[in-house]
Design a protein around this motif. Structure first.
Motif, PDB file in Angstrom:
ATOM      1  N   ARG A  43       0.375  -1.165 -10.423  1.00  0.00           N
ATOM      2  CA  ARG A  43      -0.627  -0.777  -9.435  1.00  0.00           C
ATOM      3  C   ARG A  43      -1.517   0.359  -9.917  1.00  0.00           C
ATOM      4  O   ARG A  43      -2.739   0.309  -9.777  1.00  0.00           O
ATOM      5  CB  ARG A  43       0.061  -0.361  -8.138  1.00  0.00           C
ATOM      6  N   THR A  49      -1.507  -5.197  -9.158  1.00  0.00           N
ATOM      7  CA  THR A  49      -0.235  -5.085  -8.453  1.00  0.00           C
ATOM      8  C   THR A  49       0.566  -6.378  -8.576  1.00  0.00           C
ATOM      9  O   THR A  49       0.075  -7.443  -8.204  1.00  0.00           O
ATOM     10  CB  THR A  49      -0.490  -4.782  -6.969  1.00  0.00           C
ATOM     11  N   THR A  51       2.756  -8.963  -7.209  1.00  0.00           N
ATOM     12  CA  THR A  51       3.048  -9.309  -5.816  1.00  0.00           C
ATOM     13  C   THR A  51       4.470  -9.806  -5.601  1.00  0.00           C
ATOM     14  O   THR A  51       4.953  -9.822  -4.475  1.00  0.00           O
ATOM     15  CB  THR A  51       2.059 -10.377  -5.331  1.00  0.00           C
ATOM     16  N   TRP A  52       5.150 -10.183  -6.648  1.00  0.00           N
ATOM     17  CA  TRP A  52       6.499 -10.749  -6.530  1.00  0.00           C
ATOM     18  C   TRP A  52       7.564  -9.685  -6.300  1.00  0.00           C
ATOM     19  O   TRP A  52       8.681 -10.001  -5.905  1.00  0.00           O
ATOM     20  CB  TRP A  52       6.853 -11.554  -7.784  1.00  0.00           C
ATOM     21  N   MET A 129       6.474 -16.224  -3.570  1.00  0.00           N
ATOM     22  CA  MET A 129       6.261 -15.482  -4.825  1.00  0.00           C
ATOM     23  C   MET A 129       7.343 -15.724  -5.876  1.00  0.00           C
ATOM     24  O   MET A 129       7.094 -15.599  -7.052  1.00  0.00           O
ATOM     25  CB  MET A 129       6.142 -13.965  -4.604  1.00  0.00           C
TER      26      MET A 129
END
Length: 175
Positions: A43, A49, A51-52, A129
């Motif tokens: 991030r 970022t 996402t998982w 994800m």
């Protein structure tokens, strides 16, 4: 009264299972910490970022919590209210402690049965994800239920077999 050989062997096997649970929960905690480190790095350094990480964290927390709870039952360090237990005479106290173990065994069996139902239901649903079956999350619940049932059931059996020789004061003096 000496303990039966089969009971000792089952206890040794369950001690190995306890160690395996601790190893899995510890590894899951380390992976959780590393994944959040990657989240922060992604991030703020890469400006991308991952996402998982949130879904992986939710999955890992399930294993850490449920396997840790099962180990707590094995080590007899689960949360318990001892006010009533400590107020009753010694033989009633022994019986009460055995009843608590039997109650935990029934609770574990209920978790096991409900967990199996959830595992069947969630096989076709995918975790977002991660793209793995929801069953992997409910496996933690099912495992915990089975382990709680085994750990508390064996302890109740052991306490019933040595009811005359067993003293709660000695067992709980450090608690």
């Amino acid at each position: 009264m000496s303990e039966p050989t089969l009971l000792r062997r089952v206890d040794q096997a369950l001690e190995l299972v306890r160690g395996l649970c601790m190893a899995i929960a510890s590894t899951a905690l380390a992976v959780l910490i590393l994944s959040f480190g990657w989240l922060v790095f992604g991030r703020y350094v890469l400006n991308a970022t991952p996402t998982w990480v949130e879904q992986l964290a939710l999955l890992l927390i399930c294993y850490i919590a449920f396997l840790g709870a099962a180990v707590g039952v094995r080590e007899d360090t689960h949360i318990g209210v001892t006010l009533f237990r400590d107020m009753v005479p010694i033989n009633a106290r022994k019986s009460l402690i055995i009843l608590v173990d039997i109650g935990l065994c029934i609770f574990g069996a209920t978790m096991l049965i409900a967990g199996i139902t959830l595992m069947r239901f969630g096989w076709d649903t995918r975790l977002p994800m991660l793209n793995i079956p929801e069953t992997f999350r409910t496996l933690a619940i099912t495992s915990c239920g089975g382990l709680v049932m085994l750990f508390s059931g064996l302890r109740a059996l052991r306490r019933c077999l040595s009811f005359a020789d067993w003293s709660p004061e000695i067992e709980f003096q450090d608690v």
